[in-house]
Design a protein around this motif. Structure first.
Motif, PDB file in Angstrom:
ATOM      1  N   ASP A 237       0.940  -1.149  -0.217  1.00 17.63           N
ATOM      2  CA  ASP A 237      -0.004  -0.102   0.169  1.00 17.63           C
ATOM      3  C   ASP A 237       0.934   1.171  -0.029  1.00 17.63           C
ATOM      4  O   ASP A 237       0.808   2.350  -0.668  1.00 17.63           O
ATOM      5  N   LEU A 238       1.974   1.251   0.904  1.00 12.32           N
ATOM      6  CA  LEU A 238       2.842   2.447   0.908  1.00 12.32           C
ATOM      7  C   LEU A 238       3.668   2.469  -0.445  1.00 12.32           C
ATOM      8  O   LEU A 238       3.673   3.580  -0.811  1.00 12.32           O
ATOM      9  N   GLN A 239       3.958   1.376  -1.018  1.00 15.94           N
ATOM     10  CA  GLN A 239       4.779   1.407  -2.411  1.00 15.94           C
ATOM     11  C   GLN A 239       3.697   1.982  -3.518  1.00 15.94           C
ATOM     12  O   GLN A 239       3.956   2.836  -4.153  1.00 15.94           O
ATOM     13  N   ASP A 240       2.458   1.682  -3.237  1.00 19.48           N
ATOM     14  CA  ASP A 240       1.489   2.442  -4.295  1.00 19.48           C
ATOM     15  C   ASP A 240       1.410   3.749  -4.134  1.00 19.48           C
ATOM     16  O   ASP A 240       1.282   4.693  -5.018  1.00 19.48           O
ATOM     17  N   VAL A 241       1.331   4.077  -2.947  1.00 19.16           N
ATOM     18  CA  VAL A 241       1.217   5.606  -2.541  1.00 19.16           C
ATOM     19  C   VAL A 241       2.630   6.600  -3.069  1.00 19.16           C
ATOM     20  O   VAL A 241       2.513   7.420  -3.795  1.00 19.16           O
ATOM     21  N   LEU A 242       3.427   5.991  -2.791  1.00 27.71           N
ATOM     22  CA  LEU A 242       4.971   6.660  -3.232  1.00 27.71           C
ATOM     23  C   LEU A 242       4.816   6.431  -4.719  1.00 27.71           C
ATOM     24  O   LEU A 242       5.679   7.397  -5.319  1.00 27.71           O
TER      25      LEU A 242
END
Length: 565
Positions: A237-242
């Motif tokens: 999820d964090l990778q998608d945001v970044l």
């Protein structure tokens, strides 16, 4: 230019040490304490884009199973991994492969050979202004059936996440105030004899608030977009945001602020180590940092995005210069500077403040006109009413600023500095509330978006099913208004199987206005589907009569009424 007052007389008004120490704490407490503005019931974090159309359209019946579904939104969107699905009437997945987003259009590929019945499409995407857009729609193949159910909470946002988002934005705005204004004052107006320890603490606090709010925003964006809890965030999820536009802009903000922090050290020490080139580069970094705010908000989804981004950046810059300068005045200069120094500083600051206020008014007015879109949107929407509150508070602040400007021009009264300080503190208090209203505004859909959503949710298609002992006929009339209309007819057996039709005929009449039956020319599309067009001259309850011949001897005549507006 720098106000160099090293030759000031020894009659400087030097406050007690304890009072000097309380200056920055009072200024910071004034901004942070007004978080109470945001700690009441949080406004819903509403989606800022709207689904304006789909193919197949919502709540319609199509004769054959489509091989894809197209969703059209009011602004460009980005996909969230695993958050789009199509469920078949039996509850199984009908979609296959990965959806594709191009601008404001999302295409969902479907499995071939879909069965008859009602399908459920659920989606969750991210709009151009970084807000999630979630919803669902149904369509039917051949005939309607009980729709499948989706998991509960698919469209929700965790309440803790919803409450923290405006708080994080407020922290960022407060950081800008404590960073931009004080740096300008230190670079151009600060007397050399005064210590820079207190202002430096304010500036480093501003740097910390901006960095902290940015990291918080990156973290919150993951559960905000996926609909999970605050600590239900995965590495993916964090990778998608970044990897999103939002993440890229936030990473740029972090890099710019960190680079600016290195250039700030000589200025904050006050040892003369800062060069003009450093100050110029610091100004460029400041402009770049300010631009990251509109690039993750409403301006990017504006009909005139380029204008909105520039105007919003000017609005933020003017706010930061004005409020930051007021903080420096009330916390330090009006306490520590002597009369000669204030005589040189205050007229210059007064011109700065007047310019900043003018920029705020002009930029704010332009942005409000773009977002509100109509006079009705100003009083009939939450966004518009908050704009009116902001205008009212701004008028109060401008009136106080006018009083303080007059004091600066004619500082003859003995208690002038004390009165000026009280007025400046009042300005800060009111503008801090304005800051809270601004933080709330970015979480509320503007009227132009709400209007698009309302238009999308209003369908004028009339769909009815009439039947007799041998035929079930579905009739769709669009747009069901005076003027040209399209009529689609679908024939089924009583057990909802396509029924081949040999010949179709249809008429439309308006008995209340003595309009005799008008023949509707029909074109056969498939064995059980026909389409026709007719111009309906008047509004009212129209009577449609359809004759369906299914063999040389079998024929049914069915009648329905429809309100044409």
């Amino acid at each position: 230019m720098t106000v160099d007052l090293r030759g000031a007389t020894d009659r400087s008004v030097r406050p007690a040490r304890g009072r000097r120490a309380r200056g920055p704490a009072a200024a910071l407490g004034l901004l942070i304490g007004l978080f109470l503005v945001l700690l009441g019931p949080a406004a819903p974090a509403s989606a800022h884009a709207a689904l304006v159309g789909s193919d197949p359209a919502s709540d319609t019946i199509v004769p054959d199973a489509p091989n894809k579904i197209t969703l059209s939104f009011s602004e460009s969107v980005q996909l969230i991994s695993g958050k789009i699905q199509v469920l078949a009437p039996d509850g199984s997945r009908a979609d296959q492969g990965e959806p594709q987003a191009t601008g404001s259009t999302v295409v969902i590929p479907l499995r071939s050979g879909g069965g008859r019945g009602t399908y459920l499409v659920s989606y969750r995407v991210v709009s151009a202004d970084s807000h999630p857009v979630a919803g669902s729609l149904t369509y039917s193949v051949g005939a309607a059936s009980t729709p499948p159910t989706e998991s509960a909470g698919a469209e929700s946002v965790d309440p803790v996440v919803r409450a923290l988002i405006p708080v994080g934005k407020y922290l960022g705005y407060a950081g800008l105030v404590l960073l931009v204004g004080p740096v300008l004052v230190l670079a151009l107006l600060w007397p050399h004899r005064l210590s820079r320890t207190g202002p430096a603490r304010l500036v480093w606090t501003g740097v910390g608030l901006v960095l902290g709010s940015t990291v918080l925003a990156l973290w919150l964006q993951a559960p905000y977009t996926t609909g999970s809890g605050l600590f239900g965030v995965s590495g993916a999820d964090l990778q998608d945001v970044l990897g999103s536009t939002f993440g890229a802009v936030m990473l740029v903000r972090l890099g710019v602020i960190i680079a600016a922090a290195f250039l700030l050290r000589p200025l904050l020490r006050g040892d003369g180590g800062e060069s003009k080139a450093d100050l110029a580069l610091l100004g460029v970094l400041g402009v770049a940092a300010l631009a990251t705010w509109p690039l993750t908000g409403h301006p990017t989804a504006s009909p005139v995005a380029g204008v909105s981004v520039v105007v919003d950046a000017i609005h933020l810059a003017a706010m930061a210069v004005w409020l930051g300068g007021l903080v420096m005045l009330v916390a330090f200069l009006l306490r520590q500077a002597n009369e000669r120094e204030l005589g040189a500083i205050l007229p210059i600051w007064s011109r700065w403040a007047a310019t900043a206020v003018a920029a705020l008014i002009i930029a704010g007015s332009v942005q409000a006109l773009i977002e509100v879109a109509s006079f009705k949107g100003l009083y009939a929407s939450t966004y518009g009413r908050l704009i009116l509150v902001k205008i009212g508070l701004a008028a109060v602040v401008i009136a106080m600023a006018a009083v303080s400007r007059n004091l600066v021009r004619s500082r003859t009264a003995e208690n002038g500095p004390g009165r000026l300080r009280r007025i400046v503190m009042a300005e800060l208090a009111v503008t801090a509330v304005v800051l809270g209203v601004t933080a709330a505004l970015v979480q509320i859909p503007p009227p132009r978006t709400a209007s698009a959503a309302e238009s999308a949710s209003t369908s004028t298609t009339i769909s009815q099913t009439v039947a007799d002992d041998s035929v079930s006929l579905q009739a769709d009339i669009f747009p069901a208004t005076v003027g040209n209309n399209s009529i689609h007819l679908y024939a089924y057996t009583l057990d909802n199987k396509p029924l081949p039709v040999v010949e179709w005929t249809a008429t439309a009449a308006l008995p209340a206005k003595n309009i005799e039956p008008i023949e509707v020319p029909l074109l056969r599309i498939t064995d059980f589907h026909a389409v026709g067009d007719i111009a309906l001259p008047m509004a009212g309850e129209w009577t449609f009569k359809f004759t369906v011949r299914t063999s040389d001897i079998d024929q049914s005549t069915l009648t329905m009424t429809a309100k044409i507006s």
